[in-house]
Design an enzyme around this catalytic site. Sequence first.
Site, PDB file in Angstrom:
ATOM      1  N   GLU A 232      48.758   8.599  48.281  1.00  0.00           N
ATOM      2  CA  GLU A 232      49.583   8.861  49.478  1.00  0.00           C
ATOM      3  C   GLU A 232      50.526   9.990  49.117  1.00  0.00           C
ATOM      4  O   GLU A 232      51.475   9.803  48.354  1.00  0.00           O
ATOM      5  CB  GLU A 232      50.374   7.611  49.857  1.00  0.00           C
ATOM      6  CG  GLU A 232      49.510   6.436  50.266  1.00  0.00           C
ATOM      7  CD  GLU A 232      48.587   6.725  51.421  1.00  0.00           C
ATOM      8  OE1 GLU A 232      48.802   7.720  52.152  1.00  0.00           O
ATOM      9  OE2 GLU A 232      47.610   5.981  51.590  1.00  0.00           O
TER      10      GLU A 232
ATOM     11  N   CYS B  76      57.969  10.839  53.593  1.00  0.00           N
ATOM     12  CA  CYS B  76      56.734  11.619  53.673  1.00  0.00           C
ATOM     13  C   CYS B  76      56.330  11.793  55.131  1.00  0.00           C
ATOM     14  O   CYS B  76      55.559  12.678  55.452  1.00  0.00           O
ATOM     15  CB  CYS B  76      55.630  10.986  52.848  1.00  0.00           C
ATOM     16  SG  CYS B  76      55.306   9.301  53.289  1.00  0.00           S
TER      17      CYS B  76
HETATM   18  C1  UN1 Z   1      57.175   7.221  52.778  1.00  0.00           C
HETATM   19  O1  UN1 Z   1      58.033   8.040  53.075  1.00  0.00           O
HETATM   20  O2  UN1 Z   1      56.539   7.326  51.687  1.00  0.00           O
HETATM   21  O3  UN1 Z   1      56.672   5.373  58.501  1.00  0.00           O
HETATM   22  C2  UN1 Z   1      56.857   6.014  53.594  1.00  0.00           C
HETATM   23  C3  UN1 Z   1      57.715   5.488  57.843  1.00  0.00           C
HETATM   24  C4  UN1 Z   1      58.058   4.391  56.859  1.00  0.00           C
HETATM   25  C5  UN1 Z   1      57.362   4.603  55.563  1.00  0.00           C
HETATM   26  C6  UN1 Z   1      57.518   5.956  54.937  1.00  0.00           C
HETATM   27  N1  UN1 Z   1      57.677   3.131  57.447  1.00  0.00           N
HETATM   28  O4  UN1 Z   1      58.464   6.438  57.979  1.00  0.00           O
END
Ligand code: UN1
Length: 532
Positions: A264, A298
Amino acid sequence: MQTKLQTAGLAQTLVAYNFIGGRESSAGANHLARRNPANRDDVVTISPDSSREEVRAACEAARVAGERWSRTPAPQRALVLGRLARLLADAKEGLARFVAREIGKPIREARGSVQEAIDTAEFFQSEGRRLYGQTVPSELPNKELFTYRRPLGVVAVITAGNFPLAVPSWKIIPALLCGNTIVWKPSDDAPGVATLFLELFRRAGLPDGVLNVVHGGGAGGAGEFLIEAVDQGLVNKVSFTGSTAVGRRIGEVCGRALQVPSLELGGKNPLVILADADLDLAIEGAVWASFGTAGQRCTSAGNIIADKRVMPVVRAELARRAQALVIGDPLDERTDYGPLINERFLERWLLQRATGMEDGAETLLDGRRIVVGEEPAHFAGDAARGLYATPRIFDKVRLNMRIAQEECFGPTVNLIEVDGADEALAAANGTPYGLSSAVYTRDARVMLRFKEELSAGMTSINNSTTGAEAHLPFGGNGWSGNGTRESGIWVLDSYTRWQAVNVDLSGKLQKAQIDLAQVSQSEPLMLDGLVR
Ligand code: UN1
């Protein structure tokens, strides 16, 4: 004696430990100090910098523990997760406060991130009573066909610091449910959160060696040693959340071991605002997606792609609302966003300004580090001790600029102007990434088109790019990952292999494809009749 859990909420330094085969250790001579990003004088956690030998020992402990754990019935494995869910819920406020202190996540978001782990544990508690395989009809009589999910073995989990509880829970919980054992290398930004999570697993009754934790850094540290263990045959699966550059290297190592890692990686997530959008809703979503968590998700929005008909309003309103954000103390309920997680992120974000200017972008808001004497209105932090920054909005950004193509973990977003839905779609698909995406429109046919044609693992219609729920598949395309998914039933494919079993009860050798009973015979077709 006070346990780690009781002391965690206090302003003391937590001493993290490695956990190998059910034993606490911090043998290494070197220790790492993790400081509160909102107050660099506050040493939140001291953690061991693990040696290659410790990482190896953790892999070996996981392998040994796997012999029993993999044979423990799934509903029983799931009982541990049910207890974990309840413990997480009981500790929610304390954990959230610790997350806020260790990585600077605003308390309201920190509570949400603990909730994400609770949701995950609850989901997989119940999955323990399914973990379905199939019964499949055989083409032969007196023969049965079945499929079973089997565990992979030792799973190496390597996670980032921005979601130090939620994202590890997405990996560790389903991997355990499926009967694997784990060596977890948490982020060196969040060794304390990892220790608290581990303490809850221990209280939930997880057997020794099933979850092992080794602390340390990435490059030249425990993370790298764990990847070396793939080449040495000590690890059967890697699950990683972090940068695209590191993910690519992990993918290469796993590839030569014929393993499929779960990767990821980064994102440059587009948020499209079309001419017919509900602008108030769209701009609210854009502010949240861009500056929530100080842009350190992310899933944060990287490019806001707005139709030229609405761009003047988007520009003005986005700047106005971004300037009204409360930046400051993560433990303050009013805070919209806190500090950057570490100095490295801050430095990269500072450099991004020069890159944008060199490429010819303009700054609508000139994001700067917040320093003493130059605090913005609404600032509610300690500028002398915290890694704070004001929002940066680049205007007049073109898709071929580096700032439009490269992920930057921080409070920064680009404005890209387009003319109509075709151009918007092309711009949204115009980066090598494909994690999350969003489009704001009132036109159902345009929604349908974006759903079909946006090349991303996740697409929001009239919602921001962030905030995926814990039971939908999470993951991306292109530079955002290798196509594996986390969460919900989809993640089961990442932590199991299928075994196909056939049982022949006929008492004779029945040859598949050959010994077939003919139900009806069609007229044979002569091949020479087909050839002219
Ligand atoms: C991440 O930033 O690695 O959808 C995960 C989202 C959160 C998870 C982010 N539930 O922004």
